[in-house]
Write an enzyme that holds these catalytic residues in place. Structure first.
Site, PDB file in Angstrom:
ATOM      1  N   HIS A 195       0.828  -1.210   0.000  1.00 47.90           N
ATOM      2  CA  HIS A 195       0.000   0.000   0.000  1.00 47.90           C
ATOM      3  C   HIS A 195       0.862   1.259   0.000  1.00 47.90           C
ATOM      4  O   HIS A 195       0.590   2.208  -0.709  1.00 47.90           O
ATOM      5  CB  HIS A 195      -0.876   0.039   1.250  1.00 47.90           C
ATOM      6  CG  HIS A 195      -1.884  -1.041   1.268  1.00 47.90           C
ATOM      7  ND1 HIS A 195      -2.578  -1.409   2.384  1.00 47.90           N
ATOM      8  CD2 HIS A 195      -2.317  -1.845   0.286  1.00 47.90           C
ATOM      9  CE1 HIS A 195      -3.385  -2.383   2.094  1.00 47.90           C
ATOM     10  NE2 HIS A 195      -3.247  -2.675   0.825  1.00 47.90           N
ATOM     11  N   GLU A 439       1.999  -9.650 -24.529  1.00 45.87           N
ATOM     12  CA  GLU A 439       2.698  -9.730 -23.238  1.00 45.87           C
ATOM     13  C   GLU A 439       2.964 -11.161 -22.815  1.00 45.87           C
ATOM     14  O   GLU A 439       3.487 -11.415 -21.726  1.00 45.87           O
ATOM     15  CB  GLU A 439       1.919  -8.974 -22.158  1.00 45.87           C
ATOM     16  CG  GLU A 439       0.454  -9.299 -22.073  1.00 45.87           C
ATOM     17  CD  GLU A 439      -0.300  -8.436 -21.051  1.00 45.87           C
ATOM     18  OE1 GLU A 439       0.338  -7.750 -20.237  1.00 45.87           O
ATOM     19  OE2 GLU A 439      -1.535  -8.481 -21.059  1.00 45.87           O
ATOM     20  N   ASP A 463       4.665  -7.868 -18.199  1.00 44.78           N
ATOM     21  CA  ASP A 463       4.362  -9.300 -18.212  1.00 44.78           C
ATOM     22  C   ASP A 463       5.245 -10.066 -19.187  1.00 44.78           C
ATOM     23  O   ASP A 463       5.603 -11.208 -18.919  1.00 44.78           O
ATOM     24  CB  ASP A 463       2.885  -9.525 -18.557  1.00 44.78           C
ATOM     25  CG  ASP A 463       2.022  -9.353 -17.323  1.00 44.78           C
ATOM     26  OD1 ASP A 463       2.380  -9.928 -16.278  1.00 44.78           O
ATOM     27  OD2 ASP A 463       1.017  -8.625 -17.389  1.00 44.78           O
ATOM     28  N   CYS A 510       3.300  -0.281 -23.823  1.00 38.10           N
ATOM     29  CA  CYS A 510       2.701   0.371 -22.651  1.00 38.10           C
ATOM     30  C   CYS A 510       3.247  -0.177 -21.339  1.00 38.10           C
ATOM     31  O   CYS A 510       2.794   0.208 -20.272  1.00 38.10           O
ATOM     32  CB  CYS A 510       1.177   0.279 -22.689  1.00 38.10           C
ATOM     33  SG  CYS A 510       0.583  -1.423 -22.683  1.00 38.10           S
TER      34      CYS A 510
HETATM   35  C1  PEP Z   1       2.344  -4.986 -18.955  1.00 39.72           C
HETATM   36  O1  PEP Z   1       2.204  -6.164 -18.632  1.00 39.72           O
HETATM   37  O2  PEP Z   1       3.398  -4.520 -19.429  1.00 39.72           O
HETATM   38  C2  PEP Z   1       1.240  -4.029 -18.779  1.00 39.72           C
HETATM   39  C3  PEP Z   1       1.298  -2.811 -19.244  1.00 39.72           C
HETATM   40  O3  PEP Z   1       0.154  -4.450 -18.101  1.00 39.72           O
HETATM   41  P1  PEP Z   1       0.060  -4.610 -16.510  1.00 39.72           P
HETATM   42  O4  PEP Z   1       1.295  -4.000 -15.918  1.00 39.72           O
HETATM   43  O5  PEP Z   1      -1.183  -3.915 -16.118  1.00 39.72           O
HETATM   44  O6  PEP Z   1      -0.012  -6.088 -16.333  1.00 39.72           O
HETATM   45 MG    MG Z   2       0.265  -6.967 -18.280  1.00 37.51          MG
END
Ligand code: PEP
Ligand code: MG
Length: 581
Positions: A195, A439, A463, A510
């Site tokens: 947290h 991913e 991921d 992303c």
């Molecule tokens: C990722 O896996 O890079 C991603 C952007 O998604 P999250 O971090 O939400 O799993």
């Molecule tokens: Mg992800």
């Protein structure tokens, strides 16, 4: 000067802080064992009930005084604590113990709290393990009233410029400390998913979590330096060291201020290639920060936060209302709404009533797998995203795709929902782009096929690295192996970018890698033209883009990839970065 403690650094916008140590003395309130006579049992149970009610009133008062600007994840923690106060395990369990063991309310509460903490301690999921802190906090709130302790509220001190030291911080502490000019947090407990880490990120304050024994080693009032980039706290610095960090801090502040000049400047490389810089958002409030850095769009809207800290999933209207508010706040820039990515590190059972994961949750019923298994969970979101597309440019993004059949099923569900909406006379963008996150290594290796079936691809490196290198992204024991520069990762990224280009489909990234200044030149040289990152990282990314020459970077990256198996990737990257900037 001493290196006093090391932990995990969280420094989103700022990474250096210099200030006096201020101990938040809280921690667990211990109770002494005391027995009572049978005649006292009724009074003791009544005393316990009153303490629970008083704790509830305290928490409600904090919640009612939360400033409007407070991120909703912080207020959600308070709601969680209020719910815990209503839960029979904490609110009723001690009553049984008082009656059965004829012990004091304080002792009964401590026994119950110990038992609950042990249950959480034994949980495999590191995120759920951190939930024991909530139990301790709520039990402390009750214990405080039982023991008639009057702790000075955090808000009563002058905390301006102070570095807060605590075993851990509660949401209530953080709210009281908001807008008080706190320089940094250092806590003994908590990992990157704790947290405190979430709170520090949302407040943009440098923080170090998991700095064991920090409250023992660091003295009240002594001067500290927090370097969140390296995850260290330096105590009692000498003048030379202080000077060095003061300069760094001033440079950091000046650099942040200078980036503001880039807000209205185009995101184009020195040799004229346009680069799309987008924002990742998690909460509707994040649109303010997105507008503040003039993002070209939202490349990732993580919708799972809509499902957290509640007992039932949001319905279609609630989804729609949230999306509409976000879309209208974005004033026409496109938004990529990612469908539910619940499971694994993102809590799911309470809200969606799915069974807890057996083992290996990251490999289990997560994201699109869960959505396809539970269409009643997925459909309201799909309908709402489609209906939201009537209010502005929206793209749908599917997480965790691992095979084309899965994608076909999602696409036919989307077509089905479109048909429904049409029959119901509800407006939506019938040409809404559908993209997928790449991913999972299987999807990266089959990126050419995914590119043919999708309108755009987005590389989720968080991921992709976890799954390719077989490293749990939230386990600090193996964090040292989490390596974005591993040759396999770089090859997969390059392969996805090339597959998108060959199919004429846009590819963005992303994951966290996209917003890390170290990797941006490398990614540009690999051919990436769309990046999505936390709004706080975007102007620095623009600065790098504007000083980059992609022609040169393309050549240098070719050379780097040819040498990556034989030479140290970190060295190669640093050579690339210094040769091109
Ligand atoms: C990722 O896996 O890079 C991603 C952007 O998604 P999250 O971090 O939400 O799993
Ligand atoms: Mg992800």
């Amino acid at each position: 000067m001493t290196l006093a403690c090391a932990g995990i650094g969280i420094g989103v916008i700022r990474s250096i802080a210099i200030g006096e140590a201020w101990h938040l003395r809280r921690g667990r309130i211990e109770a002494r064992r005391r027995f009572i006579s049978a005649a006292e049992v009724e009074d003791e149970t009544a005393r316990f009930r009153q303490a629970v009610e008083a704790a509830r009133q305290d928490l409600k008062a904090v919640r009612d005084h939360i400033p409007k600007s407070t991120p909703t994840d912080i207020s959600a923690f308070i709601d969680t604590h209020l719910l815990m106060l209503e839960d029979a395990a904490l609110a009723e369990g001690p009553l049984e113990t008082i009656r059965e063991q004829h012990c004091s309310a304080e002792w009964a509460l401590q026994l119950r709290c110990n038992a609950l903490v042990q249950v959480f301690d034994e949980m495999e999921d590191p995120y759920l393990r951190t939930r024991k802190d909530d139990v301790t906090h709520v039990a402390n709130q009750i214990q405080k009233h039982l023991q008639a302790r009057q702790d000075k509220p955090a808000g009563a001190e002058d905390l301006n410029g102070k570095i807060i030291l605590a075993q851990d911080l509660t949401p209530a502490d953080t709210i009281l400390m908001r807008n008080q000019g706190i320089a940094a947090f250092v806590t003994e407990f908590g990992g990157p998913m704790s947290h405190t880490a979430i709170l520090a990120r949302s407040l943009g304050i440098p923080a170090i979590v998991g700095a064991h024994h920090a409250t023992q080693y660091l003295q009240q009032g002594e001067l500290l330096i927090v370097d969140a980039r390296r995850g260290v706290v330096l105590a009692d610095p000498d003048e030379r060291m202080l000077e060095h960090f003061r300069k760094q801090l001033a440079a950091e502040q000046a650099h942040t201020a200078s980036l503001q000049a880039l807000v209205d400047r185009p995101s184009v490389t020195a040799d004229g290639t346009a680069i799309t810089l987008m924002a990742n958002i998690e909460l509707p409030e994040d649109i303010k920060a997105t507008a503040g850095v003039d993002a070209a769009g939202v490349g990732l809207y993580r919708t799972e936060f809509l499902y957290m800290n509640r007992d039932s999933p949001p319905n279609e209207e609630e989804h729609l209302e949230t999306y509409r508010r976000v879309i209208e706040g974005l004033n026409g820039i496109p938004i990529t709404i990612r469908t539910l990515d619940l499971g694994a590190d993102k809590e799911v059972e309470r809200c969606c009533h799915t069974p807890p994961p057996a083992s290996n949750p990251a490999l289990g019923l997560r994201a699109i797998r869960l959505c396809l298994k539970e269409p009643e969970l997925f459909r309201p979101q799909l309908r709402a995203i489609l209906r939201a597309s009537a209010f502005g440019p929206v793209r749908i993004m599917i997480p965790m795709l691992s095979n084309i059949q899965e994608l076909r099923t999602v696409k036919s569900l989307i077509e089905e929902v479109k048909g429904e909406l049409k029959r119901e006379g509800l407006a939506f963008d019938s040409a809404i782009p559908v993209g997928g996150m790449i991913e999972v290594p299987a999807a990266a290796l089959a990126a050419d096929s995914f590119a043919r079936h999708l309108d755009f691809l987005s590389i989720g490196t968080n991921d992709l690295i976890q799954y390719t290198l077989a490293i749990d992204r939230i386990d600090d024991e193996v964090n040292y192996l989490y390596d974005p520069l591993h040759p396999s990762i770089l090859r997969l990224i390059q392969q996805v970018i090339q597959a998108g280009r060959a199919a004429g489909k846009p590819v963005s990234m992303c994951g966290e890698m996209a917003g890390n200044p170290l990797y941006i030149p490398l990614l540009l040289g690999m051919g990436l033209r769309e990046f999505s990152m936390r709004p706080g990282s975007l102007l620095e990314a623009k600065r790098i883009v504007r000083s980059s020459d992609v022609g040169r970077l393309t050549e240098c990256v070719k050379d780097l990839m040819a040498r990556i198996d034989e030479e140290d990737p970190v060295q190669l990257l640093s050579q690339l970065n210094s040769a091109t900037h």
